[in-house]
Scaffold this active site. Structure first.
Site, PDB file in Angstrom:
ATOM      1  N   HIS A 217      39.730-101.086 -19.847  1.00 10.20           N
ATOM      2  CA  HIS A 217      40.333-102.455 -20.458  1.00 10.20           C
ATOM      3  C   HIS A 217      41.456-102.149 -21.497  1.00 10.20           C
ATOM      4  O   HIS A 217      42.071-103.159 -21.921  1.00 10.20           O
ATOM      5  CB  HIS A 217      39.242-103.482 -20.847  1.00 10.20           C
ATOM      6  CG  HIS A 217      38.722-103.097 -22.118  1.00 10.20           C
ATOM      7  ND1 HIS A 217      37.764-102.261 -22.250  1.00 10.20           N
ATOM      8  CD2 HIS A 217      39.066-103.510 -23.330  1.00 10.20           C
ATOM      9  CE1 HIS A 217      37.292-102.180 -23.793  1.00 10.20           C
ATOM     10  NE2 HIS A 217      38.232-103.208 -24.166  1.00 10.20           N
TER      11      HIS A 217
HETATM   12  C1  UD1 Z   1      40.122-107.273 -27.216  1.00 10.63           C
HETATM   13  C2  UD1 Z   1      39.912-106.308 -28.276  1.00 10.63           C
HETATM   14  C3  UD1 Z   1      39.647-105.003 -28.097  1.00 10.63           C
HETATM   15  C4  UD1 Z   1      38.338-105.051 -27.314  1.00 10.63           C
HETATM   16  C5  UD1 Z   1      38.055-106.086 -26.288  1.00 10.63           C
HETATM   17  C6  UD1 Z   1      36.670-106.185 -25.823  1.00 10.63           C
HETATM   18  C7  UD1 Z   1      41.790-107.064 -29.569  1.00 10.63           C
HETATM   19  C8  UD1 Z   1      43.415-106.757 -30.045  1.00 10.63           C
HETATM   20  N1  UD1 Z   1      41.483-106.336 -28.604  1.00 10.63           N
HETATM   21  O1  UD1 Z   1      40.749-106.668 -26.113  1.00 10.63           O
HETATM   22  O2  UD1 Z   1      39.661-104.368 -29.178  1.00 10.63           O
HETATM   23  O3  UD1 Z   1      37.861-103.750 -27.146  1.00 10.63           O
HETATM   24  O4  UD1 Z   1      38.648-107.167 -26.654  1.00 10.63           O
HETATM   25  O5  UD1 Z   1      36.457-106.756 -24.406  1.00 10.63           O
HETATM   26  O6  UD1 Z   1      41.308-107.672 -30.544  1.00 10.63           O
HETATM   27  N2  UD1 Z   1      41.400-112.658 -20.895  1.00 10.63           N
HETATM   28  C9  UD1 Z   1      40.756-113.505 -19.974  1.00 10.63           C
HETATM   29  N3  UD1 Z   1      39.797-114.410 -20.130  1.00 10.63           N
HETATM   30  C10 UD1 Z   1      38.976-114.253 -21.294  1.00 10.63           C
HETATM   31  C11 UD1 Z   1      39.628-113.095 -22.431  1.00 10.63           C
HETATM   32  C12 UD1 Z   1      40.760-112.565 -21.919  1.00 10.63           C
HETATM   33  O7  UD1 Z   1      41.636-114.029 -18.722  1.00 10.63           O
HETATM   34  O8  UD1 Z   1      37.921-114.773 -21.611  1.00 10.63           O
HETATM   35  C13 UD1 Z   1      42.896-112.150 -20.529  1.00 10.63           C
HETATM   36  C14 UD1 Z   1      44.159-112.749 -20.811  1.00 10.63           C
HETATM   37  O9  UD1 Z   1      44.943-112.376 -19.818  1.00 10.63           O
HETATM   38  C15 UD1 Z   1      44.433-112.163 -22.257  1.00 10.63           C
HETATM   39  C16 UD1 Z   1      43.962-110.572 -21.898  1.00 10.63           C
HETATM   40  O10 UD1 Z   1      42.617-110.745 -21.274  1.00 10.63           O
HETATM   41  O11 UD1 Z   1      45.672-111.868 -22.307  1.00 10.63           O
HETATM   42  C17 UD1 Z   1      43.521-109.655 -23.190  1.00 10.63           C
HETATM   43  O12 UD1 Z   1      42.669-110.432 -23.777  1.00 10.63           O
HETATM   44  P1  UD1 Z   1      42.436-110.126 -25.526  1.00 10.63           P
HETATM   45  O13 UD1 Z   1      41.425-110.787 -25.856  1.00 10.63           O
HETATM   46  O14 UD1 Z   1      44.000-110.521 -26.068  1.00 10.63           O
HETATM   47  O15 UD1 Z   1      42.377-108.520 -25.527  1.00 10.63           O
HETATM   48  P2  UD1 Z   1      41.305-107.619 -24.893  1.00 10.63           P
HETATM   49  O16 UD1 Z   1      42.059-106.762 -23.973  1.00 10.63           O
HETATM   50  O17 UD1 Z   1      39.998-108.433 -24.423  1.00 10.63           O
HETATM   51  N1  UDP Z   2      29.961-105.203 -21.144  1.00  9.42           N
HETATM   52  C1  UDP Z   2      29.391-106.041 -20.368  1.00  9.42           C
HETATM   53  N2  UDP Z   2      29.753-106.474 -19.236  1.00  9.42           N
HETATM   54  C2  UDP Z   2      30.941-105.589 -18.682  1.00  9.42           C
HETATM   55  C3  UDP Z   2      31.715-104.591 -19.082  1.00  9.42           C
HETATM   56  C4  UDP Z   2      31.044-104.450 -20.717  1.00  9.42           C
HETATM   57  O1  UDP Z   2      28.343-106.699 -20.534  1.00  9.42           O
HETATM   58  O2  UDP Z   2      31.339-106.016 -17.401  1.00  9.42           O
HETATM   59  C5  UDP Z   2      29.297-105.055 -22.455  1.00  9.42           C
HETATM   60  C6  UDP Z   2      29.096-103.668 -22.810  1.00  9.42           C
HETATM   61  O3  UDP Z   2      27.653-103.464 -22.384  1.00  9.42           O
HETATM   62  C7  UDP Z   2      28.991-103.434 -24.231  1.00  9.42           C
HETATM   63  C8  UDP Z   2      30.309-104.307 -24.572  1.00  9.42           C
HETATM   64  O4  UDP Z   2      30.203-105.329 -23.466  1.00  9.42           O
HETATM   65  O5  UDP Z   2      28.124-104.143 -24.691  1.00  9.42           O
HETATM   66  C9  UDP Z   2      31.658-103.528 -24.619  1.00  9.42           C
HETATM   67  O6  UDP Z   2      32.526-104.338 -24.620  1.00  9.42           O
HETATM   68  P1  UDP Z   2      34.179-103.695 -24.138  1.00  9.42           P
HETATM   69  O7  UDP Z   2      33.911-102.564 -23.496  1.00  9.42           O
HETATM   70  O8  UDP Z   2      34.785-105.061 -23.456  1.00  9.42           O
HETATM   71  O9  UDP Z   2      34.624-103.621 -25.581  1.00  9.42           O
HETATM   72  P2  UDP Z   2      34.682-102.280 -26.806  1.00  9.42           P
HETATM   73  O10 UDP Z   2      33.413-101.903 -26.934  1.00  9.42           O
HETATM   74  O11 UDP Z   2      35.640-101.385 -25.986  1.00  9.42           O
HETATM   75  O12 UDP Z   2      35.261-103.016 -27.805  1.00  9.42           O
END
Ligand code: UD1
Ligand code: UDP
Length: 376
Positions: A217
């Site tokens: 991601h």
């Molecule tokens: C964010 C965090 C990242 C973390 C991740 C955990 C920042 C800069 N990044 O990244 O550090 O590892 O969360 O998962 O804060 N979207 C949906 N539904 C949702 C959420 C997101 O469709 O509920 C889609 C949208 O198109 C959005 C994209 O995902 O633009 C990215 O979401 P965003 O929260 O901006 O960043 P993550 O990639 O989730």
């Molecule tokens: N996780 C989850 N479902 C998924 C993917 C991840 O519950 O489909 C959980 C995972 O077990 C961990 C947390 O989400 O506890 C990690 O989140 P993510 O990988 O999105 O973000 P990061 O840790 O890189 O910030």
């Protein structure tokens, strides 16, 4: 009664805040207010964690949703400032390195609300990552810096933090403490519950120890079609050469990019593919999938550590990691998005497994240590 506010917004923060919330409940005399920025909002990215982890519903939900970094962070900043003025907490707890974290840091520092940063001191030394900017800013606005590892403490020392401070903690005299990792607390607490409640292996028709698990991601992997194609191609090759399915719970950001690759005719899933792309799963299903995987490939921070908690080899789809001790102790290998390195690492880990290793992230009681320290 003392009041402490936690700010959450993204999936891993629900997991971390759940451990802290349980610790506050054990103490009993502190009101723990939860503010959800709304950064993650799909049911599978947010509500499922509240349902499964026993976190009370958020007291405040800003509902900011997705957007460019500046816009998303600005909306959070405005809402958090308002909430801090209204609720006047004695301290604010921030988790990790997301935009929700940095918005909380800026709002609280200007209002003189002391900040506790959970997962302080982590560094990738790559400021092109939005997360690196967020963590550096948050650390430098904090009063308590709760580090999960010795490497994190060393990083802060190099940035000029005193690791043996005297006197009461404040933003100008922050206290750096090594507490262990709250994600270990949650993994230990929920592993048995997941074993009882999750039937994800049956639902997917996969067998314990006979599948690989992958998550992708990070923006640099999803938003660069060459890297995303390279990773997807390597997953497919690993699956074919070892005759093993690969389960991939797909983050919405990654889903959108894969759909775009498909629309552009750049990526096709064969009918017989063993690559199982599924929607994001809840936490209990995820740790059950991790516990039974033969090996895990990921660019996630949390999933790298969970692989280690469950004694699984981890192939890290990044050029560097903040969790350096995993690589140093042979628990994880950095492969970037390079297909031959991905395949080599998978081959080697499937043959040799991971070496045994001392505890790297504490004893599973990090949240109690954090809460105790804040109360004292
Ligand atoms: C964010 C965090 C990242 C973390 C991740 C955990 C920042 C800069 N990044 O990244 O550090 O590892 O969360 O998962 O804060 N979207 C949906 N539904 C949702 C959420 C997101 O469709 O509920 C889609 C949208 O198109 C959005 C994209 O995902 O633009 C990215 O979401 P965003 O929260 O901006 O960043 P993550 O990639 O989730
Ligand atoms: N996780 C989850 N479902 C998924 C993917 C991840 O519950 O489909 C959980 C995972 O077990 C961990 C947390 O989400 O506890 C990690 O989140 P993510 O990988 O999105 O973000 P990061 O840790 O890189 O910030």
């Amino acid at each position: 009664m003392r009041k402490v506010m936690s700010i959450v917004g993204a999936r891993p923060q629900f997991v971390k805040a759940a451990a802290i919330d349980r610790a506050f409940h054990r103490v009993g005399h502190v009101k723990h207010i939860l503010l959800h920025t709304g950064q993650h909002y799909d049911a599978a990215m947010s509500q499922v964690f509240f349902d499964e982890l026993g976190i009370p519903p958020a007291d405040i939900n800003l509902g900011v949703g997705s957007g460019p970094h500046g816009q998303q962070t600005a909306r959070m900043l405005e809402g958090i400032e308002r909430a801090l003025i209204e609720h006047r907490p004695d301290a604010l707890i921030l988790y990790g390195d997301t935009n929700s974290t940095v918005a909380g840091a800026l709002a609280a520092a200007k209002l003189h609300v002391p900040i506790a940063h959970v997962e302080a001191g982590l560094r990738s030394f790559n400021m092109a990552m939005p997360e690196e900017v967020n963590r550096v800013v948050c650390d430098h606005c904090s009063t308590w810096l709760f580090c999960p590892t010795a490497a994190a403490v060393r990083n802060l020392e190099r940035e000029g933090f005193s690791v043996a401070p005297d006197g009461p903690p404040s933003i100008d005299h922050p206290h750096v403490l090594m507490t262990g990792d709250v994600m270990l607390d949650s993994s230990m607490h929920f592993a048995a519950i997941a074993a009882q409640r999750s039937d994800i292996l049956d639902r997917l028709g996969v067998i314990s120890n006979a599948y690989l698990l992958a998550t992708i991601h990070r923006d640099f992997n999803t938003d660069d079609p060459r890297r995303l194609l390279a990773i997807c191609g390597a997953l497919r090759s690993c699956s074919a050469s070892h005759a093993i399915p690969v389960v991939v719970p797909v983050h919405p950001r990654t889903r959108e990019r894969i759909l775009r690759l498909q629309a552009d005719g750049l990526w096709m899933l064969d009918d017989d593919t063993q690559l199982r792309l599924i929607p994001p799963v809840g936490y209990l299903d995820m740790i059950e999938l991790e516990r039974h995987a033969r090996l895990i490939l990921t660019d996630s921070g949390g999933v790298q550590k969970e692989a280690y908690f469950f004694n699984k080899p981890c192939v890290v789809l990044r050029p560097e990691t903040e969790w350096v001790e995993l690589v140093e102790h042979g628990q994880a290998r950095l492969v970037d998005a390079e297909p031959h390195r991905i395949q080599d690492a998978v081959g080697a880990f499937l043959k040799n497994g991971v070496p045994s290793c001392q505890p790297l992230y504490g004893d599973g009681h990090a949240a109690d240590a954090i809460v105790r320290c804040m109360i004292e």
